[in-house]
Design an enzyme around this catalytic site. Structure first.
Site, short mmCIF file in Angstrom:
data_model
loop_
_atom_site.label_atom_id
_atom_site.label_comp_id
_atom_site.label_asym_id
_atom_site.label_seq_id
_atom_site.Cartn_x
_atom_site.Cartn_y
_atom_site.Cartn_z
CD GLU A 212 7.66 95.40 29.18
OE1 GLU A 212 8.01 94.51 28.40
OE2 GLU A 212 7.49 96.60 28.83
CB SER B 293 8.29 106.74 25.05
OG SER B 293 7.29 106.00 25.73
CG ASN C 2 12.43 94.50 24.19
OD1 ASN C 2 12.08 93.37 23.85
ND2 ASN C 2 12.20 94.98 25.40
CG HIS D 227 12.45 94.93 29.80
ND1 HIS D 227 11.16 95.21 30.17
CD2 HIS D 227 12.77 95.80 28.81
CE1 HIS D 227 10.72 96.22 29.43
NE2 HIS D 227 11.68 96.60 28.59
P1 PGA Z 1 9.10 101.47 24.45
O1 PGA Z 1 9.81 100.24 25.19
O2 PGA Z 1 10.10 102.03 23.49
O3 PGA Z 1 7.91 100.89 23.77
O4 PGA Z 1 8.74 102.46 25.51
C1 PGA Z 1 11.17 100.28 25.53
C2 PGA Z 1 11.55 99.02 26.26
O5 PGA Z 1 10.75 98.52 27.05
O6 PGA Z 1 12.66 98.49 26.08
#
Ligand code: PGA
Length: 252
Positions: free
Chosen positions: A99, A215, A9, A97
């Site tokens: 966000e 992460s 992503n 997601h």
């Molecule tokens: P990240 O994001 O690996 O940077 O924590 C994962 C995601 O939001 O899909």
């Protein structure tokens, strides 16, 4: 056998040219592999979709949008429909997601509409669920995840639900450098599978791919993916470098 999936992503990163370069690099690395037992998905911003879908080898790399409109078409300035996404050659859409839920106030009823738009256009939704830190600390994480599944997905008939990919992304682990421990990930993935089994039966639950996100990086992917209920990852930061992303693909 459930599909093993590693999806990158990119969020709102990469100029058009850098995006094409990165997709080309990843395609080249994956192409060279002898075995292709992992479904590799790139999820760039909308503007990259058509060109990346054109240049990649579709038998080894797939493309996903990061969002779509809840409406099928019409006067919705700035929105992009699932039908338009399909016409680029993309096969998947990330929906829900955290966000989008947090910054754009997307709630379960809206997400339910987006899932329908994706399915109507033969696009596979990668549906994200996950709890906030406060919800985990108050012991409500299972309840939250269950209600996200129920409210957005559980009205689907079985043949439609069977097309969904689920991504468990604890919000406190996204972009923070803090990963859920391997045991925390397995515990929640097993709970998600059980919740699906209660609604749609064990056979269905056993066929749904459940990805972990938050992460995930080359140093922890192997341990996370070794869990019986973790079928891959939705990768943010570590998907922006071809070598890191490729190392995660090779962590199975
Ligand atoms: P990240 O994001 O690996 O940077 O924590 C994962 C995601 O939001 O899909």
């Amino acid at each position: 056998m459930r599909k093993k999936i590693v999806a990158g992503n990119w969020k709102m990163n990469n100029s058009f040219n850098r995006g094409i370069e990165l997709a080309t690099e990843i395609n080249k690395l994956v192409r060279k592999q002898d075995e292709h037992n992992v479904t590799v998905i790139l999820s760039p911003p909308y503007i990259h979709l058509a060109e990346i879908a054109r240049i990649i080898d579709k038998d080894v790399v797939s493309v996903a949008a990061q969002n779509c409109a809840a409406e099928p078409k019409g006067a919705f300035t700035g929105e992009v429909s699932a039908k338009m996404i399909k016409s680029t050659g993309a096969q998947y859409i990330i929906i829900g997601h955290s966000e989008r839920r947090q910054y754009y106030c997307e709630d379960n009823p809206v997400l339910k509409q987006k899932v329908l738009r994706a399915l109507e256009n033969s696009l596979t939704p990668i549906f994200c669920i996950g709890e906030l830190l406060s919800e985990r600390e108050s012991g409500n994480h299972f309840k939250v995840v269950k209600s996200q599944l129920e409210e957005a997905l559980f009205d689907l008939p079985a043949n439609a639900f069977g097309k969904i990919v689920v991504a468990y992304e604890p919000v406190w682990a996204i972009g923070t450098g803090v990963t859920a421990s391997s045991a925390q990930a397995q515990e929640m993935h097993a709970f998600i599978r059980l919740t699906i089994a209660d609604k749609y039966g064990k056979e269905m639950a056993d066929s749904i791919s459940i990805l972990y996100g938050g992460s995930c990086k080359p140093s922890n992917a192997k341990e996370l993916f070794a869990n019986p209920d973790v079928d891959g990852g939705l990768i943010g930061g570590a998907a922006l470098q071809a070598d890191d992303f490729f190392a995660i693909i090779n962590s199975f």
